[in-house]
Design a protein around this motif. Sequence first.
Motif, short mmCIF file in Angstrom:
data_model
loop_
_atom_site.label_atom_id
_atom_site.label_comp_id
_atom_site.label_asym_id
_atom_site.label_seq_id
_atom_site.Cartn_x
_atom_site.Cartn_y
_atom_site.Cartn_z
N GLN A 91 0.82 -1.19 0.00
CA GLN A 91 0.00 0.00 0.00
C GLN A 91 0.86 1.25 0.00
OE1 GLN A 91 -3.13 -0.94 3.10
NE2 GLN A 91 -4.29 0.05 1.47
N ILE A 92 0.20 2.35 -0.30
CA ILE A 92 0.91 3.61 -0.43
C ILE A 92 0.66 4.50 0.78
CG2 ILE A 92 0.90 5.80 -1.68
CD1 ILE A 92 0.30 4.27 -4.21
N LEU A 93 1.72 4.97 1.38
CA LEU A 93 1.60 5.99 2.42
C LEU A 93 1.95 7.31 1.77
CD1 LEU A 93 0.93 6.06 5.46
CD2 LEU A 93 3.36 6.16 5.89
N ILE B 69 -7.99 7.88 -8.21
CA ILE B 69 -7.23 9.06 -7.84
C ILE B 69 -7.18 10.02 -9.03
CG2 ILE B 69 -5.08 7.88 -8.47
CD1 ILE B 69 -4.93 10.12 -5.58
N VAL B 78 -8.72 14.61 -1.45
CA VAL B 78 -7.53 14.12 -0.76
C VAL B 78 -6.67 15.28 -0.28
CG1 VAL B 78 -5.39 12.81 -0.99
CG2 VAL B 78 -7.51 11.93 -1.98
N GLN B 91 -0.84 10.68 8.90
CA GLN B 91 -0.59 10.46 7.48
C GLN B 91 -1.71 9.65 6.85
OE1 GLN B 91 3.76 9.30 7.38
NE2 GLN B 91 3.53 10.68 5.65
N ILE B 92 -1.69 9.68 5.52
CA ILE B 92 -2.75 9.01 4.77
C ILE B 92 -2.25 7.71 4.17
CG2 ILE B 92 -4.10 9.15 2.65
CD1 ILE B 92 -4.33 12.13 3.08
N LEU B 93 -2.98 6.65 4.43
CA LEU B 93 -2.71 5.39 3.74
C LEU B 93 -3.76 5.26 2.65
CD1 LEU B 93 -0.71 3.01 4.03
CD2 LEU B 93 -2.49 1.79 5.24
N LEU B 94 -3.30 5.14 1.44
CA LEU B 94 -4.19 5.24 0.29
C LEU B 94 -4.70 3.89 -0.16
CD1 LEU B 94 -4.82 7.88 -1.15
CD2 LEU B 94 -3.26 7.16 -2.95
N ALA B 95 -5.99 3.82 -0.48
CA ALA B 95 -6.55 2.59 -1.03
C ALA B 95 -7.42 2.96 -2.22
CB ALA B 95 -7.35 1.86 0.03
N ASN B 96 -6.98 2.58 -3.37
CA ASN B 96 -7.61 2.97 -4.63
C ASN B 96 -8.42 1.79 -5.17
OD1 ASN B 96 -8.13 3.89 -7.20
ND2 ASN B 96 -6.04 4.55 -7.60
N LEU B 111 -7.46 -2.10 5.75
CA LEU B 111 -7.07 -0.95 6.57
C LEU B 111 -7.24 -1.28 8.05
CD1 LEU B 111 -8.56 1.95 4.45
CD2 LEU B 111 -6.16 1.35 4.75
#
Lengths: 328, 328
Positions: A91-93, B69, B78, B91-96, B111
């Motif tokens: 995953q992307i932070l 995104i 975002v 911080q943001i953990l991204l889930a697309n 998550l």
Amino acid sequence: MPTIKEIAEMANVSRSTVSRALNNSGYVSEDARKRIEKVIKQTGYVPSEHAKALRTKKTKVIGVILPTIQTETSSKVVAGIDQVLANQGYQILLANTHLDREKEMEYVDLLKVRQVDGIILIATNTEDSLAKKLEELTIPVVVIGQEFEQIPSIVYDNYQAGRDVVSYLISKGHRQIGFVGVDEKDQAVGYLRKQAYLDEMETQQLSVEDTWIQRGVFDIDSGYDAAKRMIQHSNQRPTAIFAVTDRLAIGVMSYLKEVGLQVPKDVAIISIGASEISQYTVPALTTVDYHNEQAGIKAAEQILAYLDAKKISKKITLDYRLIIRNSV
Amino acid sequence: MPTIKEIAEMANVSRSTVSRALNNSGYVSEDARKRIEKVIKQTGYVPSEHAKALRTKKTKVIGVILPTIQTETSSKVVAGIDQVLANQGYQILLANTHLDREKEMEYVDLLKVRQVDGIILIATNTEDSLAKKLEELTIPVVVIGQEFEQIPSIVYDNYQAGRDVVSYLISKGHRQIGFVGVDEKDQAVGYLRKQAYLDEMETQQLSVEDTWIQRGVFDIDSGYDAAKRMIQHSNQRPTAIFAVTDRLAIGVMSYLKEVGLQVPKDVAIISIGASEISQYTVPALTTVDYHNEQAGIKAAEQILAYLDAKKISKKITLDYRLIIRNSV
DNA sequence: CTGAAAGCGCTTACAG
DNA sequence: CTGAAAGCGCTTACAG
């Protein structure tokens, strides 16, 4: 959420065995495995990533540092990164610097603390302090968009693209060509594209008035202002303008329209970016497509390759493509 | 990177004391604090977030699930989220999800495993299974863009905006008004905006031909196709079209242009979105601005408020604004 | 004001 | 094939 201990108790085995079953490592009897799987299904148990990370030092998270999320370029790159990462369970932070160079450095530290497995940096500068910090990193890092000596990077061929663009203008009969650039501290967009313009003009033995060279920032309004300065103060009006980004080009066009100059009849315009909007301007913008998703894809692949202990290329130069439309 | 143990040894204190100094909790003598700080500065030590997370169950990470995104809407949201979160050290953990509904569910689980402190979901559907999963979550969750019974949400006033838009068209003298929508499973964009159109037409006692109502997906091409179907198959051609997104509207415009119909003279167009591109189409698009950054900001604030044990509003309805330009 | 000890939830040699 | 034990790097009562 239950823990491995409870799962072990419910399945009548030890935590070790549950762990082995979970990770398919070492032997587990059919019988034990069955029981464990059943309990896991029942409870919906999923192992804690943090506990795992603490033990294994792997987090399955990649940090992505970018100057702004609010441009097509960035979001395409992130989409590309996500595409290959998600596939492998990473995953992307996200770390958004809002174009603040200080933060670029800070976030490298922050991501280090978060123990990300790797970092992808969409860079806007090539300062030594940044370079040093990146070199000292013990986790893999890939830079997109700028070139560093010792750091693997994915770069666009800004210089060649710049020359191609100007050369195309010349091939269309233009001799007086203006330029709208950005701060040259931005090595890739600012310096290289300008150098390409200058070199191509010189190679073709075309002279350049000082006022033909203007600078903006990364938005539409500054393109407008740059065009205004260029048109108002030049002795000879350029018959074509190379703007280093689509947004700048759009700003240039809107100024030209305002003063009654027609594109491309009076002034031709060309840029680099191939943003979605570029095809819907009137006239549609002739521009260079940089394959931003590809940059993201390649960067993610490089990181993964490194984590997989494969060799990693020091530098990958991406392809580009001139999209000929109606503004030239 | 050294650990707390090494710092403790170097500073001649116990790990407990280092920890207390680090977190400003409990008593630490001036003397000890000095030594600890010195060692920390020397070594550049930063505590491991994973170890912390394991103990404290807090990660300072918020998961953000989004459909893609690669749209301005998403990236603005975002950016808004990031703006308030970064401020507080989150911080943001991204889930697309790439518009995949299955993944919307999967990522909630993922998550959870990553033990994010909260989840912000930019939703595209309101299925019961999703709702149930969200309700069962033990961490705070805020949904943006769709309305759920029991879940805090940030919503745009789709219904009212839709009625306003159609009402504006009518006030401009239009009586035959077409509609280009999307799948009604998308409660917010698909269902509500269509219902608003239908209701406003009925309230104003205007009739609607079946062929005036067309459906596309979220891209420009499908807007083009929808317009084609509408124009080719209608007995009476609409004099105005309400497209539920800017992209659809742009597609509609490009078809109209192709068949020689002028906007707004022959057919007026209005939409919702206020994307950057909408101001540069020719003619510039009359559209509704939804303040997407605000949605992100509010969502992040709600999550933070919840984590801070403050009360959290069940539902926040955002403001919108009709931007009148030249397509009507 | 300080330190020893327990524990968070895992994995991994090691012994059997 | 399996389990006991140690340990990853922290924090937090608790006792002193």
